[in-house]
Design a protein around this motif. Structure first.
Motif, mmCIF file in Angstrom:
data_model
loop_
_atom_site.group_PDB
_atom_site.id
_atom_site.type_symbol
_atom_site.label_atom_id
_atom_site.label_comp_id
_atom_site.label_asym_id
_atom_site.label_seq_id
_atom_site.Cartn_x
_atom_site.Cartn_y
_atom_site.Cartn_z
ATOM 1 N N PRO A 595 -49.518 61.743 93.016
ATOM 2 C CA PRO A 595 -49.501 60.779 91.900
ATOM 3 C C PRO A 595 -48.882 61.356 90.640
ATOM 4 N N THR A 596 -49.076 62.652 90.373
ATOM 5 C CA THR A 596 -48.492 63.272 89.184
ATOM 6 C C THR A 596 -46.970 63.248 89.244
ATOM 7 N N VAL A 597 -46.426 63.610 90.400
ATOM 8 C CA VAL A 597 -44.971 63.603 90.551
ATOM 9 C C VAL A 597 -44.431 62.189 90.388
ATOM 10 N N ARG A 598 -45.113 61.208 90.990
ATOM 11 C CA ARG A 598 -44.637 59.831 90.887
ATOM 12 C C ARG A 598 -44.678 59.333 89.447
ATOM 13 N N ASN A 599 -45.753 59.633 88.716
ATOM 14 C CA ASN A 599 -45.853 59.193 87.318
ATOM 15 C C ASN A 599 -44.795 59.848 86.445
ATOM 16 N N ASP A 600 -44.579 61.142 86.632
ATOM 17 C CA ASP A 600 -43.564 61.837 85.842
ATOM 18 C C ASP A 600 -42.180 61.242 86.099
ATOM 19 N N ASN A 602 -41.568 58.195 87.065
ATOM 20 C CA ASN A 602 -41.542 56.860 86.470
ATOM 21 C C ASN A 602 -41.282 56.933 84.966
ATOM 22 N N VAL A 603 -41.901 57.893 84.291
ATOM 23 C CA VAL A 603 -41.673 58.069 82.853
ATOM 24 C C VAL A 603 -40.216 58.414 82.586
ATOM 25 N N TYR A 604 -39.665 59.275 83.396
ATOM 26 C CA TYR A 604 -38.258 59.664 83.208
ATOM 27 C C TYR A 604 -37.330 58.455 83.375
ATOM 28 N N LEU A 605 -37.549 57.658 84.386
ATOM 29 C CA LEU A 605 -36.681 56.503 84.633
ATOM 30 C C LEU A 605 -36.780 55.489 83.487
ATOM 31 N N GLN A 606 -37.951 55.303 82.920
ATOM 32 C CA GLN A 606 -38.101 54.355 81.816
ATOM 33 C C GLN A 606 -37.442 54.867 80.540
ATOM 34 N N GLU A 607 -37.364 56.182 80.400
ATOM 35 C CA GLU A 607 -36.635 56.746 79.271
ATOM 36 C C GLU A 607 -35.136 56.500 79.410
ATOM 37 N N VAL A 608 -34.646 56.490 80.646
ATOM 38 C CA VAL A 608 -33.231 56.188 80.890
ATOM 39 C C VAL A 608 -32.948 54.726 80.583
ATOM 40 N N ASP A 609 -33.843 53.831 81.019
ATOM 41 C CA ASP A 609 -33.688 52.395 80.782
ATOM 42 C C ASP A 609 -35.089 51.802 80.741
ATOM 43 N N GLU A 611 -36.162 48.947 81.084
ATOM 44 C CA GLU A 611 -36.432 47.921 82.080
ATOM 45 C C GLU A 611 -36.452 48.495 83.499
ATOM 46 N N TYR A 612 -36.268 49.792 83.570
ATOM 47 C CA TYR A 612 -36.190 50.450 84.885
ATOM 48 C C TYR A 612 -37.505 51.167 85.158
ATOM 49 N N GLY A 613 -37.759 51.510 86.414
ATOM 50 C CA GLY A 613 -38.976 52.226 86.761
ATOM 51 C C GLY A 613 -38.962 52.627 88.215
ATOM 52 N N ILE A 614 -40.016 53.337 88.600
ATOM 53 C CA ILE A 614 -40.062 53.823 89.978
ATOM 54 C C ILE A 614 -40.098 52.687 90.986
ATOM 55 N N GLY A 615 -40.655 51.536 90.595
ATOM 56 C CA GLY A 615 -40.726 50.413 91.514
ATOM 57 C C GLY A 615 -39.377 49.811 91.846
ATOM 58 N N LEU A 616 -38.384 49.981 90.940
ATOM 59 C CA LEU A 616 -37.052 49.420 91.174
ATOM 60 C C LEU A 616 -36.038 50.472 91.635
ATOM 61 N N ALA A 617 -36.489 51.691 91.788
ATOM 62 C CA ALA A 617 -35.540 52.764 92.106
ATOM 63 C C ALA A 617 -35.130 52.775 93.566
ATOM 64 N N PHE A 618 -35.788 51.989 94.397
ATOM 65 C CA PHE A 618 -35.472 51.991 95.811
ATOM 66 C C PHE A 618 -35.244 50.551 96.278
#
Length: 710
Positions: A595-600, A602-609, A611-618
């Motif tokens: 869970p820690t890796v997934r949350n980190d 997700n935070v990184y992807l939202q900083e890029v955009d 409207e983006y996140g781990i749920g939309l990365a795949f």
């Protein structure tokens, strides 16, 4: 005098030079206004570099086979440089033979001698080798010509078969032999006749080195080999008889060195028998099978397809003992050299290649080869003959896996990993072929039974093999940096493709790869690799569905849980936006991401955009490997909908991507096409399948309930 060579080189092809030579050949030398030597140089230079085509060869041969105004030096040079770029047509052979003999229109004795030599060296690349056999009587009738007798005897020695040996020819040869004394070439031809009828020709035929056809001229052979290697279609255009395996294999001009495995020859044949040299077709082989005399060296069966068929259809303890004795002596010598830290000879490579050829044909590894490998592999360097060694090991018979690993595969793994790590993927390929061979054997030999005691009689051996390959592959992945193009990744997936497609109820058990390896292969940076691993799990899914129930009577619960977990994670990765989500209640491990890796992430992807996140990365639309194909699939679907609904292509709002449920709803409300999300996903699956990624579609159709019902 002006030379036409410059003009020919600048403005004309070699065929133009041949036409110019044909015109010059009709004009006496003193009346010519141009030099012929320059034209000859152009033709010979082109022939030496690229070979002459199907137009130039007949033209040059016809010029040489008749009396012309060309000087002897030019004609001899042309013949010696007559390198064919394709197989020699029969009409060329007829023209050359027609130029032999005595007569006003015949070429000089020296030219005729060169023509006979040329026929001898191109015999193996004739378009129809039987043409010289049909002209045998014409050639034999010229043996009284002193100027070409030696070359003619060499040619006849190559083409003579039993059907050519007639009583009147035997008598004529004996008379020539008595009248001319010990002429080497004539004695060599007589020896060939004697081999076919030893009981009739009682005269001792003395032989020497000059009695037999000499080896091909080294320069000529080297140039022809270079032409073949450059892509000229001599060896590609193999005669139908050799291609079908019902005519003896002759290596011809490509045989650049003395071979350890001899070509098939039969000496001292009996009158009532038939030799393999006389077989020309499958009908001939079947009709004469019972009367065929084994050749003088049975070891030739390692490489010759016709002798392989004969040895299989007419086995003999004597023939088997001859092969065993020859191989024992040869392999023992090579093993002794390797044991004493000496370099093995090139003959070992040829013998191992021959054993591979026979093993691939017969699907059986000779016992002498297995014994040699057991002794040789512990001292093998892991480099020399690696392909041949692994091919032979892949044909080891079904037996306890630990035995073959201790005796064969273990030493190979240690040698390759320490001395030749770049070829570790070949080890996995070897295991894949071994698995394929074992599963085929199990399916052929086993009898399906419903009693629990006979289920999976070879289960432990197959499971031990798969477990070892999984460990080996994981070790390679962790030991060497791999990328999408790594052959180890492709070889590993090939192994599991073979395993997943070979499962048989109560014969071949279902054995899935460990989760770590599954997740690594599924996250490879290659869309093809992702598709292939999806296809593997689609095969497993169907195998479980076809399997008799309950599964608990056949497989432990831990295996089915592990399979469901991997299947759910791949489903989440491709089909829904839940990748890397670990949910024990829904049998999802989230690709082992904490869970820690997934949350980190997700935070990184939202900083890029934002409207983006781990749920939309795949998923199909956002997956880095599938997104380009998904975008192309959408454009095709969108264009189809525009044409179907007769929308104005210039006015309609088009989707800019990537596609999601939210963007499709917005597109429909704002004046774009209306497409359901499931229709979009199905179109992407079909698009992927038509472009070589059908494994994704296979897995989704085997897993998603709505798709399964459709």
């Amino acid at each position: 005098m002006p030379s036409i060579a410059d003009n020919e080189e600048r403005n004309a092809s070699v065929n133009d030079a041949v036409h110019a030579l044909e015109r010059a050949s009709k004009i006496p030398a003193k009346q010519r206004s141009t030099k012929v030597s320059g034209v000859v140089d152009v033709i010979c230079r082109h022939a030496f570099e690229d070979g002459l085509d199907a137009t130039a060869v007949p033209a040059v041969a016809q010029l040489a086979a008749k009396k012309t105004e060309l000087d002897q030096t030019s004609v001899t040079t042309l013949i010696k440089n007559l390198y064919p770029a394709q197989r020699v047509p029969s009409d060329v052979v007829v023209s050359v033979v027609g130029g032999l003999g005595q007569g006003r229109g015949k070429p000089s004795a020296g030219t005729q001698n060169e023509l006979v030599k040329w026929l001898t060296v191109v015999y193996d690349i004739l378009e129809d080798p039987s043409i010289l056999s049909r002209l045998y009587g014409v050639l034999f009738g010229m043996l009284d010509m002193i100027s070409i007798r030696t070359s003619l005897c060499h040619l006849l020695s190559r083409i003579t078969r039993r059907k050519h040996v007639k009583p009147f020819r035997i008598q004529q040869l004996l008379e020539l032999s008595r009248g001319l004394g010990n002429e080497p070439a004539l004695q060599g031809l007589l020896r060939v006749y004697k081999d076919y009828y030893p009981d009739i020709i009682l005269t001792a035929a003395g032989t020497s080195r000059k009695s037999f056809p000499p080896a091909l001229d080294p320069e000529w052979r080297t140039r022809l080999l270079a032409i073949q290697d450059a892509g000229i279609a001599i060896e590609e255009n193999i005669p139908e008889q050799q291609r079908s395996g019902f005519r003896l294999l002759r290596k011809g001009a490509k045989r650049s060195k003395v071979s350890a495995i001899p070509e098939v020859h039969t000496f001292q044949a009996h009158e009532a028998t038939v030799t393999l040299e006389e077989i020309d077709s499958v009908e001939d082989f079947v009709e004469k099978l019972d009367r065929i005399e084994p050749p003088s060296q049975m070891i030739s069966f390692l490489t010759d397809p016709l002798l392989q068929k004969f040895a299989d259809l007419k086995p003999s303890p004597v023939s088997a003992a001859r092969v065993e004795l020859w191989l024992s002596a040869c392999l023992q010598e090579e093993y002794t050299a390797a044991q004493e830290s000496q370099e093995t000879s090139s003959q070992l490579s040829e013998v191992l290649d021959g054993l591979c050829t026979y093993t691939q044909y017969s699907k059986v590894l000779l016992s002498i080869a297995a014994r040699f490998l057991m002794a040789y592999l512990p001292i093998w360097d892991g480099v020399k003959d690696i392909d041949a060694v692994l091919v032979l090991l892949s044909r080891l018979p079904l037996q306890p896996f630990q035995d073959i690993h201790d005796n064969y595969l273990g030493p190979v793994e240690r040698a390759v990993s320490s001395q030749n790590p770049a070829f570790c993927h070949k080890l996995i390929d070897c295991y894949t072929e071994l698995l394929r061979q074992w599963t085929t054997r199990v399916t052929a030999l086993s009898t399906v039974s419903e009693t629990p005691t006979t289920r999976f009689p070879y289960r432990k051996d197959v499971e031990a093999l798969v477990s070892h390959v999984s460990t080996l592959t994981t070790s390679l992945i962790l030991s060497f940096p791999l990328d999408a193009d790594s052959p180890c990744v492709s070889s590993a997936i090939s192994f599991y493709e073979t395993l997943s497609s070979a499962t048989r109820t109560q014969l071949i058990p279902i054995v899935i790869p460990p989760p770590f390896l599954t997740y690594y292969l599924a996250q490879s940076s290659s869309g093809t690799s992702l598709s292939r691993i999806c296809a593997v799990f689609a095969n497993y899914k169907l195998a479980f569905e076809r399997h008799p129930k309950p599964l608990g009577d056949f497989y432990p619960a831990v295996l089915t849980r592990m399979f469901n977990c991997c299947l759910k994670d791949i489903y989440n990765l491709v089909w829904v936006h839940k990748a890397l989500v670990a949910d024990e209640s829904k049998s999802a491990a989230g690709f082992l991401a904490t869970p820690t890796v997934r949350n980190d992430l997700n935070v990184y992807l939202q900083e890029v955009d934002n409207e983006y996140g781990i749920g939309l990365a795949f998923g199909l639309s956002h997956n880095a490997l599938l997104a380009p194909l998904a975008a192309s699939a959408w454009r095709t679907l969108e264009e189809h909908e525009i044409q179907k609904k007769a929308y104005d292509p210039q006015a309609i709002l088009r989707h800019k991507g990537p596609v999601s449920q939210r963007t499709l709803d917005a597109l429909s409300k704002n004046g774009g096409v209306t497409v359901q999300m499931v229709d979009y996903k199905v179109s992407v699956l079909d698009w992927l399948a038509t472009r070589g990624c059908g494994g994704v579609r296979d897995l989704m159709y085997a897993t998603v309930k709505d798709l399964k019902r459709s």
